[in-house]
Motif scaffolding. Structure first.
Motif, short mmCIF file in Angstrom:
data_model
loop_
_atom_site.label_atom_id
_atom_site.label_comp_id
_atom_site.label_asym_id
_atom_site.label_seq_id
_atom_site.Cartn_x
_atom_site.Cartn_y
_atom_site.Cartn_z
N ALA A 56 0.88 -1.05 -0.08
CA ALA A 56 -0.14 0.03 -0.20
C ALA A 56 1.02 1.32 0.14
N MET A 57 2.11 1.15 0.58
CA MET A 57 2.64 2.31 0.61
C MET A 57 3.13 3.18 -0.42
N PRO A 58 3.55 2.44 -1.50
CA PRO A 58 3.72 3.22 -2.78
C PRO A 58 2.70 4.04 -3.29
N LEU A 59 1.24 3.80 -3.17
CA LEU A 59 0.27 4.55 -3.38
C LEU A 59 0.04 5.59 -2.33
N LEU A 60 0.35 5.20 -0.96
CA LEU A 60 -0.10 6.28 0.20
C LEU A 60 1.04 6.96 0.33
N GLY A 152 -8.96 5.98 -4.19
CA GLY A 152 -8.30 7.24 -3.78
C GLY A 152 -7.79 7.50 -2.59
N ALA A 153 -6.53 7.98 -2.30
CA ALA A 153 -5.88 7.96 -0.95
C ALA A 153 -5.61 9.41 -0.66
N PRO A 154 -5.98 10.19 0.41
CA PRO A 154 -5.79 11.42 0.64
C PRO A 154 -4.33 11.77 0.73
N VAL A 155 -3.44 12.73 0.19
CA VAL A 155 -2.23 12.83 0.28
C VAL A 155 -1.84 13.56 1.65
N PRO A 156 -0.87 12.88 2.31
CA PRO A 156 -0.69 13.61 3.61
C PRO A 156 0.19 14.81 3.61
N GLU A 200 -5.65 16.42 -1.02
CA GLU A 200 -6.22 16.01 -2.33
C GLU A 200 -6.07 14.37 -2.39
N LEU A 201 -7.20 13.78 -3.32
CA LEU A 201 -7.16 12.39 -3.63
C LEU A 201 -6.36 12.11 -4.57
N PHE A 202 -5.35 11.17 -4.32
CA PHE A 202 -4.56 10.36 -5.47
C PHE A 202 -4.89 9.11 -5.98
N ARG A 203 -5.73 8.99 -7.04
CA ARG A 203 -6.09 7.60 -7.37
C ARG A 203 -5.19 7.19 -8.61
#
Length: 542
Positions: A56-60, A152-156, A200-203
Motif C-alpha cells: 500500500a505504501m507506494p500509493l500512500l 483514492g488516497a488523501p495526500v498527507p 487531495e485524493l490520489f487515484r
C-alpha cells in the motif's frame, strides 16, 4: 466552510507512547498503519501485516517508494527464536558498466533516467516473505492497496511537501530527455501540471490492476511474465538498458543478520550491501567512550558525531555487493579495529578518513503480533520519486538505487552489470539475551544509520521511552567537518560544537533529519510504540 492551512503549525506538540497487547503497526502514513492493523485483526501475523503495508505504501507515500523499489527486512519468528534477514535489493542491468557511463560524459552516477535504475527487488521480496512466513494469500493482503488505488488516497502533509519539491527535479530531467519521463509526469501530476497537495485524493487505476496481477502470479509476472515484458519494452523504446534476462535471473536473498553489543543489548542490522554496519561500527566506538550523564550537552553530541564520521568513512569506502568486497565484515566489526579508530577521537572535530580494517529516501514500517512475531521493514526509491520513470499502463515507478555506485574502477562499489549497489536503506532490530526486544528504523538516505545510532544511544544509554527517543533533537554529519543540528538543539550546544572545530549548520527543515518508528516488547508481554514527529506517522494498535 472551515478555513485553515494544513501545512502550518505554529506551536510544538507532544505525543505519548502507545501500548497494546495483541498487535501493533507503525509507519510514516496513518492509512498505512491502519492497513497493517486490519490484517492483524483479521487473523494475519506480523509478516502478513508488513507485506500488506508494503504493497500500500507506494500509493500512500509515492515520494518514498514505488512498485519499482528495493527492500530489506528483519523478521523475528517467535517459535524459532530466530531473527531472519531478507535482502530484496536489485541488480544493475548486465549491459551497464562504469566505462559505458563515463563514456557518456558522466563523472559520477546520475540520479535521473535509466542509468541509475536497477532491477527492482521489492515485489520479489513481498512474495518471498509471504511464501516463507505468511499465513494469508497475496490477493487478501493486497486488497486494501487495490481499494485505495481505485477509490483514492488523501495526500498527507509531508508527502505533499516532498511531492512539490521533487517534481521540479523530474521536470528538469524531462527538459534534458523527455522520452523516459513523460509518462511519470502524466501519472504523478494533476491534469493542470501541478503536484498533488495536502488533502487531495490520489487515484491510480493502473496501480490497482498491477497489484491484482502480482497477487494472481505470486509476483512472478514482474520477473518472468507480462509485467517484465512491459518494463523491458519501455526500456528499449526510450534508451534504457534492461533485458529479459536481467529480470529472469533475479531472486531475493535470505541473509544472516550482523550484530554488535551495546549497553548489554544486541543491536542487529542487515549485512552489506546495506550500510547497517555503519551503526554497529559507531556503537563499537561509543562502547569504549564515557558519555556525559546529560544527553543534551556538547560533549555527548561531539562523541556521537565523531563515532558516526569514523564509521561512515570506512563504510563509504568498503561497503559494496558482498561478492565484490575485499574487506571482511568481521574485521570491520572487530574490537581491535574499534580500539584503533576510537583512539582518534579527541575533544576536537576530526576530518574523517578511512582506516584499514583488513589487518586482523524511503519508507520504513514495523509490525508485531500477539504471538511474538515482529518485522522491521524498509522500502525505497532512494531520492524521493527515484529515477522519474514510470512504466506506461502498469503503475510501476522505478527507483534510482544505482546512483550509489562508484565510477572509479578501483572501488569495490564500482558499477558493473549484475551487481548490487551500496544501499542506504537499513532495518534495525534490538535483542536482549537471545530474546526479541523489537524492531526500529529511520528512513532518510545517509541519515539512516545516524538515526539508528542516536535512537540506540537515547534508548540504551539515556533510558528514553520509544517516543522520547524519536522526539529528541537530532544531529547529522554531512561531510568533512560539516554537521547539521535541528533547530531544537540549544544554542549553547551549537556554539560549543563550533568551538570544538565543527562547522555547524542549523537545519531549516526537520524532514531531512530522518523519520522513524519503534516497537518494543515489555517485560510483561505488552507492546509499546513510538512514531516519528518529523513525518505524518501514527501507531495502529490492538
Amino acid at each position: 466552510m472551515l478555513r485553515f492551512d494544513p501545512e502550518r503549525y505554529a506551536y510544538p506538540s507532544r505525543r505519548n507512547v502507545v501500548y497494546a497487547r495483541r498487535g501493533m503497526a507503525c509507519t510514516s502514513v496513518p492509512l498505512g498503519a491502519q492497513v497493517g492493523l486490519e490484517v492483524l485483526k483479521s487473523g494475519g501475523n506480523a509478516v502478513d501485516a508488513a507485506v500488506a503495508m508494503a504493497a500500500a505504501m507506494p500509493l500512500l507515500e509515492p515520494t518514498g517508494n514505488g512498485l519499482g523499489s528495493d527492500a530489506f527486512a528483519l523478521v523475528w519468528v517467535e517459535k524459532d527464536k530466530k531473527l531472519y534477514g531478507l535482502n530484496a535489493s536489485g541488480t544493475a542491468p548486465a549491459a551497464l558498466s562504469a566505462e559505458l557511463v563515463r563514456g557518456l560524459g558522466f563523472a559520477q552516477m546520475p540520479k535521473e533516467g535509466w542509468i541509475p535504475t536497477m532491477v527492482p527487488g521489492a515485489p520479489g521480496g513481498w512474495a518471498e516473505l509471504n511464501r516463507r512466513f505468511g499465513t494469508r494469500p497475496l490477493t487478501e493482503l493486497f486488497a486494501p492497496a487495490v481499494s485505495y488505488a481505485r477509490e483514492g488516497a488523501p495526500v498527507p502533509v509531508n508527502v505533499s511537501r516532498q511531492w512539490e519539491k521533487d517534481c521540479r527535479r523530474i521536470q528538469k530531467a524531462m527538459e534534458r530527455n523527455s522520452a523516459p519521463h513523460t509518462y511519470w509526469w502524466e501519472a504523478f501530476m494533476k491534469k493542470d501540471g501541478t503536484p498533488y497537495r495536502s488533502g487531495e485524493l490520489f487515484r491510480w487505476e493502473e496501480y490497482a490492476q498491477t497489484l491484482e496481477e502480482l497477487a494472481a502470479t505470486g509476483c512472478e509476472s514482474y520477473y518472468r511474465g507480462g509485467l517484465m515484458e512491459k518494463i523491458v519494452s519501455f526500456s528499449r523504446q526510450t534508451g534504457g538498458y534492461f533485458t529479459e534476462e536481467d529480470f529472469q535471473n533475479y531472486h531475493p536473498q535470505w541473509v544472516e543478520p550482523i550484530a554488535a553489543g551495546y549497553q548489554g543489548y544486541t543491536v542487529c542490522e542487515i549485512p552489506p550491501n546495506g550500510h547497517g554496519i555503519t551503526v554497529l561500527m559507531a556503537l563499537n566506538l561509543l562502547s569504549g567512550l564515557e558519555l556525559s550523564q546529560e544527553r543534551e550537552c556538547a560533549d555527548t553530541y561531539h562523541k556521537i558525531l565523531e563515532a558516526i564520521k569514523l564509521a561512515f568513512a570506512d563504510t563509504k569506502t568498503y561497503v559494496a555487493d558482498p561478492r565484490y568486497m575485499r574487506t571482511k565484515v568481521e574485521d570491520m566489526l572487530s574490537e581491535q579495529y574499534a580500539a584503533r579508530r576510537r583512539a582518534l577521537i579527541t575533544d576536537r572535530a576530526l576530518f574523517p578518513e578511512a582506516g584499514d580494517p583488513s589487518c586482523g529516501g524511503t519508507i520504513y514500517l514495523c509490525t508485531a503480533d500477539g504471538e511474538g512475531n515482529m518485522v522491521s521493514y524498509i522500502q525505497s526509491n532512494y531520492t524521493t520519486f527515484g529515477a522519474g520513470i514510470a512504466i506506461p499502463g502498469t503503475g510501476i515507478s522505478l527507483q534510482n538505487r544505482g546512483a550509489n555506485f562508484s565510477l572509479e574502477e578501483d572501488s569495490d562499489n564500482v558499477l558493473a552489470g549484475g551487481k548490487k549497489s551500496y544501499h542506504t536503506i537499513i532495518p534495525g532490530f534490538l535483542m536482549k539475551d537471545g530474546e526479541a526486544v523489537g524492531p526500529f528504523g529511520v528512513m532518510g538516505a545517509f541519515m539512516q544509520p545516524q538515526g539508528h545510532i542516536q535512537m540506540m544511544v537515547n534508548t540504551l544509554h539515556y533510558h528514553m521511552n520509544p517516543q522520547e527517543a524519536l522526539d529528541a533533537p537530532r544531529m547529522q554529519w554531512i561531510g568533512g567537518r560539516k554537521i547539521q543540528l535541528e533547530r531544537e538543539v540549544s544554542a549553547h550546544i551549537a556554539q560549543e560544537l563550533a568551538a570544538m572545530g565543527h562547522e555547524v549548520e542549523i537545519a531549516n527543515s526537520n524532514i531531512d533529519m530522518g523519520r522513524g518508528q519503534i516497537i518494543w516488547r515489555t517485560e510483561n508481554g505488552l507492546l509499546v510504540g513510538g512514531t516519528e514527529p518529523r513525518c505524518d506517522g501514527t501507531i495502529a494498535a490492538w
